[in-house]
Design a protein around this motif. Sequence first.
Motif, PDB file in Angstrom:
ATOM      1  N   LEU A  14       0.806  -1.211   0.000  1.00  0.00           N
ATOM      2  CA  LEU A  14       0.000   0.000   0.000  1.00  0.00           C
ATOM      3  C   LEU A  14       0.842   1.265   0.000  1.00  0.00           C
ATOM      4  O   LEU A  14       0.515   2.249  -0.657  1.00  0.00           O
ATOM      5  CB  LEU A  14      -0.925  -0.011   1.226  1.00  0.00           C
ATOM      6  CG  LEU A  14      -2.020  -1.064   1.233  1.00  0.00           C
ATOM      7  CD1 LEU A  14      -2.793  -1.016   2.545  1.00  0.00           C
ATOM      8  CD2 LEU A  14      -2.976  -0.861   0.080  1.00  0.00           C
ATOM      9  N   TYR A 327      -4.646  -4.564  -2.513  1.00  0.00           N
ATOM     10  CA  TYR A 327      -5.676  -4.161  -1.558  1.00  0.00           C
ATOM     11  C   TYR A 327      -6.837  -5.151  -1.592  1.00  0.00           C
ATOM     12  O   TYR A 327      -7.411  -5.517  -0.552  1.00  0.00           O
ATOM     13  CB  TYR A 327      -6.137  -2.747  -1.912  1.00  0.00           C
ATOM     14  CG  TYR A 327      -7.109  -2.113  -0.947  1.00  0.00           C
ATOM     15  CD1 TYR A 327      -7.280  -2.583   0.349  1.00  0.00           C
ATOM     16  CD2 TYR A 327      -7.866  -1.012  -1.343  1.00  0.00           C
ATOM     17  CE1 TYR A 327      -8.172  -1.980   1.217  1.00  0.00           C
ATOM     18  CE2 TYR A 327      -8.758  -0.401  -0.480  1.00  0.00           C
ATOM     19  CZ  TYR A 327      -8.908  -0.890   0.790  1.00  0.00           C
ATOM     20  OH  TYR A 327      -9.796  -0.294   1.652  1.00  0.00           O
ATOM     21  N   THR A 331      -8.111  -7.526   1.417  1.00  0.00           N
ATOM     22  CA  THR A 331      -9.506  -7.529   1.871  1.00  0.00           C
ATOM     23  C   THR A 331     -10.058  -8.945   1.931  1.00  0.00           C
ATOM     24  O   THR A 331     -10.768  -9.311   2.887  1.00  0.00           O
ATOM     25  CB  THR A 331     -10.353  -6.667   0.921  1.00  0.00           C
ATOM     26  OG1 THR A 331      -9.829  -5.328   0.898  1.00  0.00           O
ATOM     27  CG2 THR A 331     -11.803  -6.627   1.370  1.00  0.00           C
ATOM     28  N   TRP A 344      -8.963  -6.865  12.677  1.00  0.00           N
ATOM     29  CA  TRP A 344      -9.131  -6.489  11.269  1.00  0.00           C
ATOM     30  C   TRP A 344     -10.134  -7.380  10.546  1.00  0.00           C
ATOM     31  O   TRP A 344     -10.501  -7.072   9.411  1.00  0.00           O
ATOM     32  CB  TRP A 344      -7.784  -6.575  10.551  1.00  0.00           C
ATOM     33  CG  TRP A 344      -6.856  -5.450  10.849  1.00  0.00           C
ATOM     34  CD1 TRP A 344      -6.842  -4.662  11.955  1.00  0.00           C
ATOM     35  CD2 TRP A 344      -5.779  -4.997  10.025  1.00  0.00           C
ATOM     36  NE1 TRP A 344      -5.835  -3.748  11.892  1.00  0.00           N
ATOM     37  CE2 TRP A 344      -5.157  -3.938  10.708  1.00  0.00           C
ATOM     38  CE3 TRP A 344      -5.279  -5.394   8.797  1.00  0.00           C
ATOM     39  CZ2 TRP A 344      -4.061  -3.256  10.192  1.00  0.00           C
ATOM     40  CZ3 TRP A 344      -4.185  -4.725   8.279  1.00  0.00           C
ATOM     41  CH2 TRP A 344      -3.593  -3.662   8.963  1.00  0.00           C
ATOM     42  N   ALA A 365      -7.655  -1.379  10.750  1.00  0.00           N
ATOM     43  CA  ALA A 365      -7.459  -1.470   9.301  1.00  0.00           C
ATOM     44  C   ALA A 365      -7.897  -0.184   8.614  1.00  0.00           C
ATOM     45  O   ALA A 365      -7.270   0.259   7.643  1.00  0.00           O
ATOM     46  CB  ALA A 365      -8.241  -2.667   8.747  1.00  0.00           C
ATOM     47  N   GLU A 366      -8.978   0.439   9.108  1.00  0.00           N
ATOM     48  CA  GLU A 366      -9.451   1.680   8.514  1.00  0.00           C
ATOM     49  C   GLU A 366      -8.447   2.816   8.714  1.00  0.00           C
ATOM     50  O   GLU A 366      -8.334   3.705   7.875  1.00  0.00           O
ATOM     51  CB  GLU A 366     -10.808   2.057   9.105  1.00  0.00           C
ATOM     52  CG  GLU A 366     -11.970   1.230   8.576  1.00  0.00           C
ATOM     53  CD  GLU A 366     -11.996  -0.176   9.143  1.00  0.00           C
ATOM     54  OE1 GLU A 366     -11.219  -0.456  10.076  1.00  0.00           O
ATOM     55  OE2 GLU A 366     -12.790  -1.005   8.648  1.00  0.00           O
ATOM     56  N   GLU A 369      -5.794   2.264   6.049  1.00  0.00           N
ATOM     57  CA  GLU A 369      -6.318   2.698   4.752  1.00  0.00           C
ATOM     58  C   GLU A 369      -6.320   4.215   4.648  1.00  0.00           C
ATOM     59  O   GLU A 369      -5.914   4.785   3.620  1.00  0.00           O
ATOM     60  CB  GLU A 369      -7.740   2.156   4.570  1.00  0.00           C
ATOM     61  CG  GLU A 369      -7.819   0.645   4.446  1.00  0.00           C
ATOM     62  CD  GLU A 369      -9.243   0.140   4.457  1.00  0.00           C
ATOM     63  OE1 GLU A 369      -9.455  -1.056   4.181  1.00  0.00           O
ATOM     64  OE2 GLU A 369     -10.151   0.941   4.750  1.00  0.00           O
ATOM     65  N   SER A 370      -6.769   4.881   5.698  1.00  0.00           N
ATOM     66  CA  SER A 370      -6.814   6.350   5.692  1.00  0.00           C
ATOM     67  C   SER A 370      -5.416   6.939   5.627  1.00  0.00           C
ATOM     68  O   SER A 370      -5.194   7.951   4.946  1.00  0.00           O
ATOM     69  CB  SER A 370      -7.551   6.856   6.937  1.00  0.00           C
ATOM     70  OG  SER A 370      -8.878   6.379   6.987  1.00  0.00           O
ATOM     71  N   ILE A 373      -4.131   6.729   2.045  1.00  0.00           N
ATOM     72  CA  ILE A 373      -4.797   7.748   1.231  1.00  0.00           C
ATOM     73  C   ILE A 373      -4.218   9.120   1.533  1.00  0.00           C
ATOM     74  O   ILE A 373      -3.939   9.919   0.626  1.00  0.00           O
ATOM     75  CB  ILE A 373      -6.308   7.702   1.494  1.00  0.00           C
ATOM     76  CG1 ILE A 373      -6.907   6.410   0.936  1.00  0.00           C
ATOM     77  CG2 ILE A 373      -7.010   8.909   0.877  1.00  0.00           C
ATOM     78  CD1 ILE A 373      -8.365   6.202   1.289  1.00  0.00           C
ATOM     79  N   GLY A 411      -8.083  11.346   3.681  1.00  0.00           N
ATOM     80  CA  GLY A 411      -7.237  10.489   4.512  1.00  0.00           C
ATOM     81  C   GLY A 411      -7.042  11.055   5.897  1.00  0.00           C
ATOM     82  O   GLY A 411      -7.068  10.326   6.903  1.00  0.00           O
ATOM     83  N   PRO A 460     -12.534   5.968   3.703  1.00  0.00           N
ATOM     84  CA  PRO A 460     -11.738   5.311   2.648  1.00  0.00           C
ATOM     85  C   PRO A 460     -12.592   4.812   1.495  1.00  0.00           C
ATOM     86  O   PRO A 460     -12.225   4.984   0.323  1.00  0.00           O
ATOM     87  CB  PRO A 460     -11.064   4.153   3.402  1.00  0.00           C
ATOM     88  CG  PRO A 460     -10.979   4.620   4.815  1.00  0.00           C
ATOM     89  CD  PRO A 460     -12.237   5.406   5.026  1.00  0.00           C
ATOM     90  N   ARG A 499     -18.607  -2.167   0.577  1.00  0.00           N
ATOM     91  CA  ARG A 499     -18.091  -1.799   1.905  1.00  0.00           C
ATOM     92  C   ARG A 499     -19.158  -1.068   2.712  1.00  0.00           C
ATOM     93  O   ARG A 499     -19.229  -1.229   3.946  1.00  0.00           O
ATOM     94  CB  ARG A 499     -16.840  -0.933   1.726  1.00  0.00           C
ATOM     95  CG  ARG A 499     -16.208  -0.446   3.023  1.00  0.00           C
ATOM     96  CD  ARG A 499     -15.790  -1.559   3.957  1.00  0.00           C
ATOM     97  NE  ARG A 499     -14.817  -2.468   3.394  1.00  0.00           N
ATOM     98  CZ  ARG A 499     -13.489  -2.285   3.443  1.00  0.00           C
ATOM     99  NH1 ARG A 499     -13.001  -1.196   4.008  1.00  0.00           N
ATOM    100  NH2 ARG A 499     -12.681  -3.194   2.922  1.00  0.00           N
TER     101      ARG A 499
END
Length: 598
Positions: A14, A327, A331, A344, A365-366, A369-370, A373, A411, A460, A499
């Motif tokens: 990532l 990604y 997931t 997660w 996990a969020e 991801e943020s 981003i 993000g 995200p 999501r």
Amino acid sequence: MACRTGIWTAVVALLATTYPIFVHGHDHHEGNVMDMGSSTSSNASHAASVMGSPTTTVPMPSTYFTHSGFSPFILAHIALMTIAWFFLLPVSVMLSVARSRLACATQIAFFGLNAFGLLFGIIYNGRTPDMYENNLHHTLGWAITWVVLAQILIGLLRLCANDHKIEESQGEERLAFMHVDTDDMSGYHQMHPESVASMHRYSHDSGHGTGSNTSRSHSPTGLLQEKDEETPHLEDQTRHYESSDRENQRLLGSAKVFRLLSRLSHAMPNRVWNIMTWYYDTVDILVLIIGFVAILTGLVTYGGVFHGKNIFNGLAHAVKGGIFFWYGLLTLSRWMGCFAEYGWAWNVRPPLGIVSARQLKVPSAEFVESFVIFLYGSTNVFLEHLAAWGEAWTAQDLEHVSISIMFFGGGLFGMLIESRKIRELLNASLSQWNANGDQYSHEERWAPPKTYSSSMNPFPALIILLLGLMMSSHHQHSMVSTMVHKQWGMLFVGFALARTVTYILAYLSPPSSYLPSRPPSEIIASFCLISGGLIFIASNKDTVAAMESYDLNAMFVFTVTMGWTAFLMAWEIIVLAIKGWAVGRRRPANKANCRTLA
């Protein structure tokens, strides 16, 4: 170790978002990373040089794809490398992170197929002209070969070193990451409720200076009692080591080789052993991503694409599309239960005692991801005009800067939502009410809502939704390019919608178990990400030009990608199931070791 391997693989894949901006032609001057199409005239002229169109009369450079001589050698190379890197390597990595004795055998089988593939490649290169000078695939192939060979040699030493040597070199910290069966853990807590930390002592630790055992250790009776208690555990451990050595010797097939490697491993200082272990684990983390890069560079070299300035456009698509591809794999692995110890897997994060203190510090996990981003937006916002440095800004440049600002702000907002400190500050006034009203402080209405047990951060998904909408309606100067961009844009929209369904389900029925909840919507989300990432890669200017030169429409890419995505997801489930089988196969031995902790 399996958890740390997976999370570092995900992070490495990532965080690659920060790289592609340096290497792409990003605006209308050289082909946009977001616009990513090309004019009709440029496509028509470029199609003559991509993969050797058979219909054009314009002189074109030769490619390995159109070169008919000695084709059996290159086909054998492709077949062997596909079997090695796509089938054997993932199984080898999963067995390795599961600490299975079969890992070394699969690594040797992988290396053997890779060596035969290299041999056919060398023969083919020796009999054909160099049609892609200074390509990365040849150099990368040799580098990976030596890296994997070093890992195999270390694996052989690990196989011949008994478990006591490995535990001694890694110290007591490793005990926190040893597999302990949940039934054994519950029984242990019932018998020993005093302290979780006491689990991390060896059985031969008499307790000098620690806990209640100190007083007993000062008396001769206590020492004799401890010796009687330790003797069965030491005998069990000794039998386990002897059984392990016999099994490893059978795997090697030679008692002399086993004894030689065993002596060599025991003669190594712990510092050297730790360095080799670090190298071995690092290769496990990175080798799948490196293999993905090797496959992509092989396709580029075979097709003869990304020459000259087109390499910028090609790299941008390959890196960014590859990020969404990985990604999606991440997931799907979360849905299958990976990273459940971090919470997660849409589950309740286990407390200290079931997981280690280090695992408790891993963010949600969020949040990851943020952060990715945010990192992309914060770096890309300053580099949008890099490809046209010194020239006038256009409306298209400002459009792409706005997209970067959207990533930056989205993000940042997503990370703030995930911050526990921010949540405490937002609840500060309400907490003050609770502090001032002591007679109501124990009411259930002051208890945290059940939705606090899991992260429900839609930002995200929202950012990817907006990106998909923008790209699906982004103007392209080629019909095929427009259709291909619309395909992966709408797939990203599908991910965001799936999501959203996951968060709705989690809000209506928050997770209440340490086990993964496996929301079905995440299967759709991972499918959209994997297929969207692959089509993203294929939407580069050279590939689109080759499709047009061979009279292929956009639906060809779509249907082929859908088939490969479904097969790849099935293969990922099989590979992770193999890892689970390997962990279960080691469980009896781990239970014997865990008895020494009580």
